[in-house]
Design a protein around this motif. Structure first.
Motif, PDB file in Angstrom:
ATOM      1  N   PRO A   1     -50.415 118.016  33.141  1.00  0.00           N
ATOM      2  CA  PRO A   1     -49.960 116.672  33.480  1.00  0.00           C
ATOM      3  C   PRO A   1     -48.438 116.580  33.315  1.00  0.00           C
ATOM      4  O   PRO A   1     -47.838 117.360  32.578  1.00  0.00           O
ATOM      5  CB  PRO A   1     -50.674 115.768  32.477  1.00  0.00           C
ATOM      6  N   LEU A   2     -47.825 115.644  34.007  1.00  0.00           N
ATOM      7  CA  LEU A   2     -46.384 115.443  33.936  1.00  0.00           C
ATOM      8  C   LEU A   2     -46.096 114.165  33.167  1.00  0.00           C
ATOM      9  O   LEU A   2     -46.679 113.119  33.450  1.00  0.00           O
ATOM     10  CB  LEU A   2     -45.804 115.342  35.355  1.00  0.00           C
ATOM     11  N   ASP A   3     -45.208 114.266  32.185  1.00  0.00           N
ATOM     12  CA  ASP A   3     -44.824 113.112  31.378  1.00  0.00           C
ATOM     13  C   ASP A   3     -43.303 113.091  31.322  1.00  0.00           C
ATOM     14  O   ASP A   3     -42.692 114.029  30.797  1.00  0.00           O
ATOM     15  CB  ASP A   3     -45.426 113.228  29.986  1.00  0.00           C
ATOM     16  N   VAL A   4     -42.679 112.061  31.909  1.00  0.00           N
ATOM     17  CA  VAL A   4     -41.215 111.987  31.975  1.00  0.00           C
ATOM     18  C   VAL A   4     -40.716 110.655  31.435  1.00  0.00           C
ATOM     19  O   VAL A   4     -41.437 109.666  31.419  1.00  0.00           O
ATOM     20  CB  VAL A   4     -40.693 112.177  33.422  1.00  0.00           C
ATOM     21  N   GLN A   5     -39.468 110.666  30.984  1.00  0.00           N
ATOM     22  CA  GLN A   5     -38.776 109.432  30.639  1.00  0.00           C
ATOM     23  C   GLN A   5     -37.618 109.278  31.602  1.00  0.00           C
ATOM     24  O   GLN A   5     -36.989 110.262  31.998  1.00  0.00           O
ATOM     25  CB  GLN A   5     -38.245 109.486  29.211  1.00  0.00           C
TER      26      GLN A   5
END
Length: 99
Positions: A71-75
């Motif tokens: 999964p991709l988790d970005v700020q």
């Protein structure tokens, strides 16, 4: 005349994936569900039913479609808000950090 898309430093990958957007700037850390339209190394465009304020800090999570892809988790920060139609807004997010 050079097309704006031709000036991009990174190619955009067209998506149509469900994402969760957490608004970091509010005290409740509200989470909103949206659709990611496209993604590049430095930004993403998400479609939502209501606008966000410019410069709002957000965390966006894109779930994986299978076990072979993480999964991709970005700020990032909201840098563009465009009203496309009634209750449809395109939100441009500049990615600051990938977790």
């Amino acid at each position: 005349m050079v097309n704006y898309d031709d000036k991009r430093d990174f190619y955009r990958m067209m998506l149509n994936s469900d994402v969760s957007v957490t608004i970091i700037d509010d005290e409740a850390n509200s989470t909103i569900f949206a659709t990611c339209r496209d993604l590049s190394a430095t930004g993403m465009a998400i479609e939502m039913s209501h606008p966000l304020e410019l410069n709002t800090n957000v965390r966006v999570s894109v779930e994986s479609s299978g076990s072979t892809v993480q999964p991709l988790d970005v700020q990032g920060k909201v840098v563009r808000v465009t009203e496309e139609s009634t209750d449809t807004y395109l939100i441009g997010i500049n990615i600051a950090e990938i977790d």
